[in-house]
Motif scaffolding. Sequence first.
Motif, PDB file in Angstrom:
ATOM      1  N   TYR A  26       0.944  -1.325   0.017  1.00 51.44           N
ATOM      2  CA  TYR A  26       0.011   0.177  -0.007  1.00 51.44           C
ATOM      3  C   TYR A  26       0.756   1.114  -0.133  1.00 51.44           C
ATOM      4  O   TYR A  26       0.412   2.446  -0.230  1.00 51.44           O
ATOM      5  CB  TYR A  26      -0.967   0.047   1.138  1.00 51.44           C
ATOM      6  CG  TYR A  26      -0.529   0.023   2.533  1.00 51.44           C
ATOM      7  CD1 TYR A  26       0.147   1.214   3.002  1.00 51.44           C
ATOM      8  CD2 TYR A  26      -0.360  -1.150   3.508  1.00 51.44           C
ATOM      9  CE1 TYR A  26       0.568   1.172   4.290  1.00 51.44           C
ATOM     10  CE2 TYR A  26       0.119  -1.046   4.669  1.00 51.44           C
ATOM     11  CZ  TYR A  26       0.563   0.163   5.259  1.00 51.44           C
ATOM     12  OH  TYR A  26       1.073  -0.011   6.554  1.00 51.44           O
TER      13      TYR A  26
ATOM     14  N   ILE B 146       0.200   4.533  -2.892  1.00 53.30           N
ATOM     15  CA  ILE B 146      -0.004   5.981  -2.354  1.00 53.30           C
ATOM     16  C   ILE B 146       0.997   6.839  -2.870  1.00 53.30           C
ATOM     17  O   ILE B 146       0.818   8.043  -3.276  1.00 53.30           O
ATOM     18  CB  ILE B 146       0.143   5.969  -0.649  1.00 53.30           C
ATOM     19  CG1 ILE B 146      -1.181   5.090  -0.302  1.00 53.30           C
ATOM     20  CG2 ILE B 146       0.265   7.233  -0.072  1.00 53.30           C
ATOM     21  CD1 ILE B 146      -1.144   4.892   0.972  1.00 53.30           C
TER      22      ILE B 146
ATOM     23  N   LEU C 241      -0.202  10.099  -5.220  1.00 58.99           N
ATOM     24  CA  LEU C 241       0.162  11.315  -4.506  1.00 58.99           C
ATOM     25  C   LEU C 241       1.174  12.326  -5.163  1.00 58.99           C
ATOM     26  O   LEU C 241       1.127  13.415  -4.825  1.00 58.99           O
ATOM     27  CB  LEU C 241       0.214  11.234  -2.914  1.00 58.99           C
ATOM     28  CG  LEU C 241      -0.908  10.523  -2.364  1.00 58.99           C
ATOM     29  CD1 LEU C 241      -0.833  10.884  -0.737  1.00 58.99           C
ATOM     30  CD2 LEU C 241      -2.252  11.009  -2.733  1.00 58.99           C
TER      31      LEU C 241
ATOM     32  N   ARG D 147      -4.394  13.694   2.277  1.00 62.45           N
ATOM     33  CA  ARG D 147      -4.726  12.756   1.253  1.00 62.45           C
ATOM     34  C   ARG D 147      -4.728  11.044   1.400  1.00 62.45           C
ATOM     35  O   ARG D 147      -5.454  10.387   0.993  1.00 62.45           O
ATOM     36  CB  ARG D 147      -4.395  13.010  -0.314  1.00 62.45           C
ATOM     37  CG  ARG D 147      -4.567  14.334  -0.654  1.00 62.45           C
ATOM     38  CD  ARG D 147      -3.856  14.787  -2.073  1.00 62.45           C
ATOM     39  NE  ARG D 147      -3.955  15.893  -2.294  1.00 62.45           N
ATOM     40  CZ  ARG D 147      -4.666  16.852  -2.781  1.00 62.45           C
ATOM     41  NH1 ARG D 147      -5.970  16.221  -3.142  1.00 62.45           N
ATOM     42  NH2 ARG D 147      -4.523  18.020  -2.970  1.00 62.45           N
ATOM     43  N   ALA D 148      -3.839  10.799   2.477  1.00 65.94           N
ATOM     44  CA  ALA D 148      -3.688   9.436   2.850  1.00 65.94           C
ATOM     45  C   ALA D 148      -3.684   9.149   4.427  1.00 65.94           C
ATOM     46  O   ALA D 148      -2.820  10.136   4.870  1.00 65.94           O
ATOM     47  CB  ALA D 148      -2.261   8.924   2.286  1.00 65.94           C
TER      48      ALA D 148
ATOM     49  N   ILE E  18       0.549  12.764   3.849  1.00 69.59           N
ATOM     50  CA  ILE E  18       0.081  11.401   4.485  1.00 69.59           C
ATOM     51  C   ILE E  18       0.377  11.541   5.958  1.00 69.59           C
ATOM     52  O   ILE E  18       1.258  12.004   6.558  1.00 69.59           O
ATOM     53  CB  ILE E  18       1.168  10.401   3.932  1.00 69.59           C
ATOM     54  CG1 ILE E  18       1.203  10.450   2.389  1.00 69.59           C
ATOM     55  CG2 ILE E  18       1.002   8.972   4.456  1.00 69.59           C
ATOM     56  CD1 ILE E  18       2.342   9.514   1.932  1.00 69.59           C
TER      57      ILE E  18
ATOM     58  N   ARG F 240      -7.861  10.685   0.045  1.00 66.82           N
ATOM     59  CA  ARG F 240      -7.837   9.514  -1.243  1.00 66.82           C
ATOM     60  C   ARG F 240      -7.615   8.267  -0.708  1.00 66.82           C
ATOM     61  O   ARG F 240      -8.093   7.202  -1.455  1.00 66.82           O
ATOM     62  CB  ARG F 240      -6.662  10.124  -2.099  1.00 66.82           C
ATOM     63  CG  ARG F 240      -6.413   9.162  -3.236  1.00 66.82           C
ATOM     64  CD  ARG F 240      -7.542   9.249  -4.411  1.00 66.82           C
ATOM     65  NE  ARG F 240      -7.403   8.199  -5.830  1.00 66.82           N
ATOM     66  CZ  ARG F 240      -7.449   7.015  -5.525  1.00 66.82           C
ATOM     67  NH1 ARG F 240      -7.701   6.440  -4.449  1.00 66.82           N
ATOM     68  NH2 ARG F 240      -7.046   6.550  -6.900  1.00 66.82           N
ATOM     69  N   PHE F 241      -7.051   7.936   0.296  1.00 64.99           N
ATOM     70  CA  PHE F 241      -6.628   6.361   0.854  1.00 64.99           C
ATOM     71  C   PHE F 241      -7.003   6.547   2.309  1.00 64.99           C
ATOM     72  O   PHE F 241      -6.413   7.528   2.957  1.00 64.99           O
ATOM     73  CB  PHE F 241      -5.178   6.273   0.535  1.00 64.99           C
ATOM     74  CG  PHE F 241      -4.995   5.986  -0.872  1.00 64.99           C
ATOM     75  CD1 PHE F 241      -5.216   4.690  -1.529  1.00 64.99           C
ATOM     76  CD2 PHE F 241      -4.134   6.896  -1.482  1.00 64.99           C
ATOM     77  CE1 PHE F 241      -4.921   4.630  -2.900  1.00 64.99           C
ATOM     78  CE2 PHE F 241      -3.852   6.813  -2.974  1.00 64.99           C
ATOM     79  CZ  PHE F 241      -4.241   5.564  -3.726  1.00 64.99           C
TER      80      PHE F 241
ATOM     81  N   CYS G 276     -12.621   8.691  -1.342  1.00 65.65           N
ATOM     82  CA  CYS G 276     -11.703   8.067  -0.402  1.00 65.65           C
ATOM     83  C   CYS G 276     -11.746   6.505  -0.841  1.00 65.65           C
ATOM     84  O   CYS G 276     -13.000   5.825  -0.791  1.00 65.65           O
ATOM     85  CB  CYS G 276     -12.147   8.242   1.083  1.00 65.65           C
ATOM     86  SG  CYS G 276     -11.424   7.297   2.289  1.00 65.65           S
TER      87      CYS G 276
END
Length: 704
Positions: free
Chosen positions: A277, A281, A285, A294-295, A356, A380-381, A454
């Motif tokens: 993962y 990411i 990103l 975003r993460a 992150i 996003r994640f 997401c």
Amino acid sequence: MQAVLVELVENFEYRFPEGVEVIRLNAGLMAPMIEGKMHEGLQMPLEAKTKAKTRYLKRKKSRRQARKSAAPKQTNNAVHRHGEADEEDSDDTESEDDAPQERASNGNYSKELKETQEGGREERPKKKQKISPSHSEEGETRMSEVEGVDVATEVDSPLPPQLSLPAFPLPTLPDAPPKSILALQGLDQALVEAEVVNPSSRLPVIPKGDNDRTCLSERTRKRLIELGITELFAVQTALLPFLLGSSATRRSLYAPFDPFQDVCVSAPTGSGKTLAYVLPIVEILSTRIVTHLRALIVLPTRDLVMQVRETLEAITKGRGLKIGSATGQHSFAHEQSQLVADMSTKLSGGSSKVDILICTPGRLIDHLNGTPNFSLQHLRFLVIDEADRLLAQSFQDWLAQVLAATRPSPRSVPETTETKTLVPLCDSLAPALLHLHREVDLHTDIDEKKDTSCQKLLFSATLTSDPGKLAALGLRNPKYFVVQGQPQESEIDGIPNIIAERFTMPEALKEHMIICEAPQKPLMLFHLVHNHSVRNALVFTKSSESASRLVRLFEFFEAAISSGGNPIIVRSYSSDLPTNERRTILEKFKAQEVHLKVQRILLICSDLISRGIDISHVSHVVSYDAPVDIRKYVHRVGRTARAGRTGDAWTLVEEQEARYFKSMLRSAGHLERVQRMRISEKDTASLSSAYEISLRSLRDAYTR
């Protein structure tokens, strides 16, 4: 005195010798006993029939013959036959009553005997009974039968009525469904149709060229090769093409009209789930221009947060991505200053200094509720590592709050001009939340309903299949990946292994168990260390107190045995220690990799580091206290034999625990892989004296 029993009937008399007592009894009761018998050499003459009895027997015989001859002729007249039966019964009763009266008048019965017989006839009760279909020869029961219809008559009978009930068939239980159907009840169909990945799958990392199948950019591939990663493992080869793909939509930061699929991954420990993962990411990103959160990566312990952050910092070197962490190790105000750029003004789109964030669930909830402009609308994640453990713990209902923060708020009722509060135009709003902007009253495409961008990623070596817990995640069209055996071995009795909780272990792992008495467990551990070269090992205990006590006992034992050569260094690692001290101990343990030929190191710990911690040079794992469930066993033994390396796992099982431990392994289909090792007293004889000395020293230390 000699006594003789005799029946006196009619005018029969017999003179007995003197001295013989004659007992007179009822003739009807004693007749079967003395009829035709000899007594003391005296010939007993047979009873002569009386006239009344002769007439009775004659009438009875004639009636029987009449019934036999009339039965086939009168089958249609049941009522008439019923009347005849009553008359015959009355005749029989009268005849039977007259016979003893005639015998009494013609015989020499005494006055008392006649009164007794007459009293017996008057007091005999009349009992009604339903006549059975058959006719006895003695005439006790009679019944007429008319073409299958029984007509019962009532006669005198001492027998109780015999009632009959209809015989109903016993209820039958339906056949139980097979196990394969019961195991799938309530489960998401996506989990049943999970994609099974061969654990031996590998994909080389090519530094240059367009024929790379990893879907990674050339810059990322070069960085991996610099870090010594030349091939991707099974979970990475399956997940990277799915998350990155060839379409531009999968690499976009927002997808309000085409939401992304959520992903659930179940893979063995040490199979590279963290990198699976981290790489997507970083790839996605890296195209961002404005810094937003975003993460979000949620982990159960602080030690895992530090480990994942080190991996991210190594992969993102030179990319410009900003990484933050929130674990409670620092003050809350310090973490706020590291995460949020502006806390003085309320901004509808939020304000973030990091791209992150790696955190524990408790600290995440603190920032959601107490940090201004801390927003998850641009997420996003959402990565949940060690998902089964995090879903089993509430942490102030952290999951529901996080999911609510990522979703757009419901469309409110239109407000009047006087009460409407205008939100200033701000381009930092996420597409799913643009409907909050009400500076103008025109309806445009901004007002169209949009979904959050997401994408949820769940990872665990023992991913849960509990429908209730999976439903709480609100997964959107999920895709499951299971790294678990060959495709033909992915099911047992028609049940997928992930549902039956049969988990895959590292291929190069060797597993052993030693069954012993509870007082001998420390001696078994010393035997493994000194006689089986168990070094650079993690020793797991059931609690922090047990870990500290075992460390002291080990130190006393090493002092008592005073063996020459390299010393054995023992350290305790548990939640009782401060965070800085735990980190120092772990770093020193990892740094001993270059001194393997000089020292032997043991890290005695609780289950605090049984999940996720990656220490490459750990070659042995010892479960000093046997695990209570298969999930804990999987995570413990997974601290060795990682990334294709070899390793050994040892479990010390007390005798009273052996049956449960074997049953646990058997239910997971794993008992055959665990070899039992037998250790006799002869094998530990050289260590017994030092062990006794260490026990006395430990007792003295705790009784002071």
